[in-house]
Design a protein around this motif. Structure first.
Motif, short mmCIF file in Angstrom:
data_model
loop_
_atom_site.label_atom_id
_atom_site.label_comp_id
_atom_site.label_asym_id
_atom_site.label_seq_id
_atom_site.Cartn_x
_atom_site.Cartn_y
_atom_site.Cartn_z
N GLU A 36 70.88 -14.11 2.93
CA GLU A 36 69.50 -13.59 2.91
C GLU A 36 69.29 -12.27 2.29
O GLU A 36 68.15 -12.19 1.67
CB GLU A 36 69.23 -13.44 4.60
N ARG A 39 68.34 -12.47 -1.49
CA ARG A 39 67.16 -13.18 -2.08
C ARG A 39 66.49 -12.16 -2.84
O ARG A 39 66.45 -11.04 -2.96
CB ARG A 39 66.35 -13.42 -0.79
N TYR A 157 67.07 -21.37 8.99
CA TYR A 157 67.37 -20.33 10.19
C TYR A 157 66.72 -21.37 11.45
O TYR A 157 67.42 -21.43 12.55
CB TYR A 157 66.75 -19.13 10.10
N SER A 209 65.09 -14.93 8.50
CA SER A 209 65.54 -14.99 9.99
C SER A 209 64.75 -14.69 11.10
O SER A 209 64.59 -15.34 12.06
CB SER A 209 66.98 -14.22 9.94
#
Length: 268
Positions: A36, A39, A157, A209
């Protein structure tokens, strides 16, 4: 769409592995959170942004017809958003780019049996491109992403978190079986997943998330459950107050941001 994620996905965590070892669960959290953080930044400078809405609708339609997962769809949209944000694409090639983004996401997320063929994707747009165009552009896109498109989206997620989305207390309080509760929750989650890909700010301006945690929270509220539980806090590493903003923007369907581009360009 019925499916959040297929078992072939690198983000798929089998229930057996989840139950067998806490160490594996902790390592999984570390890996997916690291992905994450990797990104690519979204600058909101795409010259072809006015096409985004119709392109997302097209991707949704193809994914429904081909029975591709939510995770495949969301990854395809993420790849498309980032690639368009960094390239000036002539309108005549925009559907080629869109199909290639979906093809790459499908190769990453789906099984060999469900990955759409280039001829099928090209047929959906009246065979306007050559097969070699797809193969050439695949390399271009992969090179841009430095050969790594393993980026978790909110859909990834959600699938991860949904394993802890219902607890025994929920069943006792509602007085109905877990299958019914989960079916209702699944329906609400699917609706929110469809909602967030329609606006680039959901996809790019909020950590996936946190957005996924908020989707679980508002879905629980929509079916009459409490917003958050200790079980979900342990799973997500987010307290209820950590996701207040994301809950608000989902409920109001207004992903307000301090996006400077939107303040100066009404096309966004």
């Amino acid at each position: 769409m019925r499916y959040f994620m297929t078992k072939s996905s690198v983000f798929y965590l089998q229930k057996e592995a989840w139950d067998d070892t806490e160490e594996y669960k902790d390592n999984y959290k570390i890996v997916i959170k690291a992905r994450e953080q990797n990104r690519l930044p979204f600058i909101h400078q795409s010259p072809q942004f006015s096409y985004r809405s119709s392109l997302v609708e097209y991707l949704k339609q193809v994914c429904v017809e081909k029975k591709l997962s939510h995770c495949c769809l969301h990854l395809a949209v993420y790849i498309l958003d980032i690639f368009m944000d960094n390239h000036s694409i002539i309108p005549e090639r925009i559907l080629l780019v869109t199909n290639v983004c979906l093809l790459l996401a499908a190769k990453f997320e789906e099984t060999n049996l469900t990955i759409p063929k280039i001829t099928e994707l090209n047929g959906a747009i009246n065979n306007r491109y050559q097969i070699v165009d797809y193969k050439t552009l695949e390399i271009v896109v992969l090179r841009f992403f430095q050969w790594c498109i393993m980026f978790p989206t909110a859909a990834h997620y959600v699938y991860y978190y949904i394993q802890s989305a219902i607890c025994e207390e929920d069943i006792k309080n509602k007085g109905i079986n877990m299958r019914t509760i989960f079916y209702n929750l699944h329906h609400c989650v699917s609706e929110y997943l469809d909602q967030i890909i329609g606006n680039v700010h959901y996809m790019q301006c909020y950590p996936p998330s946190k957005l996924a945690a908020a989707i679980i929270a508002v879905s629980r509220m929509d079916i009459g459950l409490s917003c958050w539980t200790e079980q979900l806090q342990n799973m997500t590493d987010y307290k209820r107050e950590d996701i207040n903003m994301e809950i608000f923007v989902l409920k109001t369907k207004n992903p307000f941001t301090d996006c400077q581009k939107c303040k100066t360009d009404t096309n966004y």
